[in-house]
Motif scaffolding. Structure first.
Motif, PDB file in Angstrom:
ATOM      1  N   VAL A   1      45.954  49.991   4.574  1.00 43.41           N
ATOM      2  CA  VAL A   1      45.552  49.321   3.335  1.00 43.41           C
ATOM      3  C   VAL A   1      46.781  49.144   2.439  1.00 43.41           C
ATOM      4  N   PRO A   2      46.767  48.138   1.559  1.00 43.97           N
ATOM      5  CA  PRO A   2      47.923  47.870   0.698  1.00 43.97           C
ATOM      6  C   PRO A   2      47.913  48.688  -0.592  1.00 43.97           C
ATOM      7  N   PHE A   3      47.293  49.860  -0.558  1.00 42.71           N
ATOM      8  CA  PHE A   3      47.220  50.700  -1.757  1.00 42.71           C
ATOM      9  C   PHE A   3      47.250  52.167  -1.350  1.00 42.71           C
ATOM     10  N   ARG A   4      47.565  53.017  -2.306  1.00 46.88           N
ATOM     11  CA  ARG A   4      47.525  54.466  -2.082  1.00 46.88           C
ATOM     12  C   ARG A   4      46.067  54.850  -1.798  1.00 46.88           C
ATOM     13  N   VAL A   5      45.855  55.655  -0.776  1.00 43.27           N
ATOM     14  CA  VAL A   5      44.501  55.960  -0.325  1.00 43.27           C
ATOM     15  C   VAL A   5      43.887  57.066  -1.186  1.00 43.27           C
ATOM     16  N   THR A   6      43.424  56.658  -2.367  1.00 45.70           N
ATOM     17  CA  THR A   6      42.705  57.551  -3.269  1.00 45.70           C
ATOM     18  C   THR A   6      41.248  57.116  -3.307  1.00 45.70           C
ATOM     19  N   ALA A   7      40.386  57.999  -3.746  1.00 44.16           N
ATOM     20  CA  ALA A   7      38.972  57.636  -3.887  1.00 44.16           C
ATOM     21  C   ALA A   7      38.811  56.488  -4.879  1.00 44.16           C
ATOM     22  N   GLU A   8      39.636  56.487  -5.927  1.00 49.73           N
ATOM     23  CA  GLU A   8      39.564  55.417  -6.927  1.00 49.73           C
ATOM     24  C   GLU A   8      39.856  54.058  -6.290  1.00 49.73           C
ATOM     25  N   ASN A   9      40.920  53.996  -5.488  1.00 48.66           N
ATOM     26  CA  ASN A   9      41.270  52.725  -4.859  1.00 48.66           C
ATOM     27  C   ASN A   9      40.266  52.326  -3.783  1.00 48.66           C
ATOM     28  N   LEU A  10      39.703  53.297  -3.078  1.00 46.67           N
ATOM     29  CA  LEU A  10      38.673  52.967  -2.099  1.00 46.67           C
ATOM     30  C   LEU A  10      37.421  52.430  -2.785  1.00 46.67           C
ATOM     31  N   ALA A  11      37.066  52.987  -3.939  1.00 46.89           N
ATOM     32  CA  ALA A  11      35.922  52.466  -4.690  1.00 46.89           C
ATOM     33  C   ALA A  11      36.152  50.997  -5.053  1.00 46.89           C
ATOM     34  N   ARG A  12      37.348  50.678  -5.487  1.00 50.49           N
ATOM     35  CA  ARG A  12      37.683  49.284  -5.820  1.00 50.49           C
ATOM     36  C   ARG A  12      37.633  48.400  -4.578  1.00 50.49           C
ATOM     37  N   TRP A  13      38.142  48.913  -3.440  1.00 49.02           N
ATOM     38  CA  TRP A  13      38.137  48.155  -2.186  1.00 49.02           C
ATOM     39  C   TRP A  13      36.705  47.823  -1.766  1.00 49.02           C
ATOM     40  N   PHE A  14      35.818  48.820  -1.790  1.00 51.66           N
ATOM     41  CA  PHE A  14      34.426  48.582  -1.433  1.00 51.66           C
ATOM     42  C   PHE A  14      33.784  47.577  -2.398  1.00 51.66           C
ATOM     43  N   PHE A  15      34.045  47.734  -3.692  1.00 51.22           N
ATOM     44  CA  PHE A  15      33.509  46.819  -4.701  1.00 51.22           C
ATOM     45  C   PHE A  15      33.928  45.384  -4.382  1.00 51.22           C
ATOM     46  N   ASP A  16      35.225  45.183  -4.178  1.00 53.29           N
ATOM     47  CA  ASP A  16      35.750  43.844  -3.919  1.00 53.29           C
ATOM     48  C   ASP A  16      35.178  43.246  -2.631  1.00 53.29           C
ATOM     49  N   CYS A  17      35.065  44.056  -1.586  1.00 54.11           N
ATOM     50  CA  CYS A  17      34.507  43.561  -0.316  1.00 54.11           C
ATOM     51  C   CYS A  17      33.055  43.129  -0.479  1.00 54.11           C
ATOM     52  N   LEU A  18      32.257  43.913  -1.187  1.00 55.77           N
ATOM     53  CA  LEU A  18      30.858  43.540  -1.412  1.00 55.77           C
ATOM     54  C   LEU A  18      30.758  42.287  -2.274  1.00 55.77           C
ATOM     55  N   ALA A  19      31.607  42.194  -3.287  1.00 54.73           N
ATOM     56  CA  ALA A  19      31.607  41.006  -4.152  1.00 54.73           C
ATOM     57  C   ALA A  19      31.992  39.759  -3.364  1.00 54.73           C
ATOM     58  N   GLU A  20      32.959  39.887  -2.439  1.00 46.82           N
ATOM     59  CA  GLU A  20      33.370  38.751  -1.608  1.00 46.82           C
ATOM     60  C   GLU A  20      32.224  38.255  -0.726  1.00 46.82           C
ATOM     61  N   LEU A  21      31.297  39.142  -0.408  1.00 43.65           N
ATOM     62  CA  LEU A  21      30.124  38.752   0.382  1.00 43.65           C
ATOM     63  C   LEU A  21      29.052  38.074  -0.474  1.00 43.65           C
ATOM     64  N   GLY A  22      29.317  37.948  -1.764  1.00 44.71           N
ATOM     65  CA  GLY A  22      28.381  37.298  -2.667  1.00 44.71           C
ATOM     66  C   GLY A  22      27.317  38.218  -3.233  1.00 44.71           C
ATOM     67  N   LEU A  23      27.466  39.505  -3.026  1.00 42.01           N
ATOM     68  CA  LEU A  23      26.490  40.448  -3.572  1.00 42.01           C
ATOM     69  C   LEU A  23      26.815  40.739  -5.036  1.00 42.01           C
ATOM     70  N   PRO A  24      25.786  40.865  -5.884  1.00 35.85           N
ATOM     71  CA  PRO A  24      26.019  41.101  -7.317  1.00 35.85           C
ATOM     72  C   PRO A  24      26.322  42.584  -7.604  1.00 35.85           C
ATOM     73  N   VAL A  25      27.407  43.067  -7.022  1.00 36.49           N
ATOM     74  CA  VAL A  25      27.781  44.481  -7.145  1.00 36.49           C
ATOM     75  C   VAL A  25      28.191  44.789  -8.586  1.00 36.49           C
ATOM     76  N   SER A  26      27.726  45.921  -9.079  1.00 44.85           N
ATOM     77  CA  SER A  26      28.063  46.324 -10.446  1.00 44.85           C
ATOM     78  C   SER A  26      28.869  47.610 -10.488  1.00 44.85           C
ATOM     79  N   GLN A  27      28.731  48.447  -9.446  1.00 52.55           N
ATOM     80  CA  GLN A  27      29.438  49.726  -9.439  1.00 52.55           C
ATOM     81  C   GLN A  27      29.480  50.274  -8.026  1.00 52.55           C
TER      82      GLN A  27
END
Length: 139
Positions: free
Chosen positions: A98-124
């Protein structure tokens, strides 16, 4: 406001670059990912009428993402030397870079972005490293 929540888990190893403490060493977690969707209005037509989204679609999307990471060594791009990477590859280790330091914070952002890219209305998205400790990313 309407919302949905689902969760999935995966097992993976990581280490923290440029960190001084126990987490600078290779270690693993049973990561737990909890994702939330949120909309102002329910869908008005079709098979998803009166729903945020189909639960099956939501659960499937999150599980597909956690499956991509399951039983992998999560590695920050550029954190290991080419020789080390080649050795790990020869030994049959499966890396997920991954292009980021593997912290829980960055993984949370990665999951958020991936779900949003799928068109899901992710909020958290919450990512737990342990049962009692999680990082949260929300819009």
């Amino acid at each position: 406001m309407y919302g949905l929540r689902t969760e999935s888990e995966f097992d993976a190893a990581h280490f923290l670059t440029d960190y001084h403490g126990k987490c600078e060493n290779l270690h693993g977690h049973r990561w737990r990912v909890v994702a939330y969707l949120e909309v102002d209005e329910l869908q008005r037509e079709g098979t998803c009428k009166d729903m945020v989204v189909d639960f099956g679609e939501f659960k499937g999307a999150l599980r597909a993402l956690t499956e991509r990471l399951d039983h992998h060594f999560l590695v920050e791009e550029g954190s290991l030397s080419p020789d080390t990477l080649a050795c790990l590859d020869r030994e049959g280790f499966t890396l997920f870079t991954v292009p980021f330091r593997v912290t829980a914070e960055n993984l949370a952002r990665w999951f958020f972005d991936c779900l949003a890219e799928l068109g899901l209305p992710v909020s958290q998205v919450d990512v737990y490293e342990t049962p009692a400790n999680c990082a949260i990313y929300r819009r």
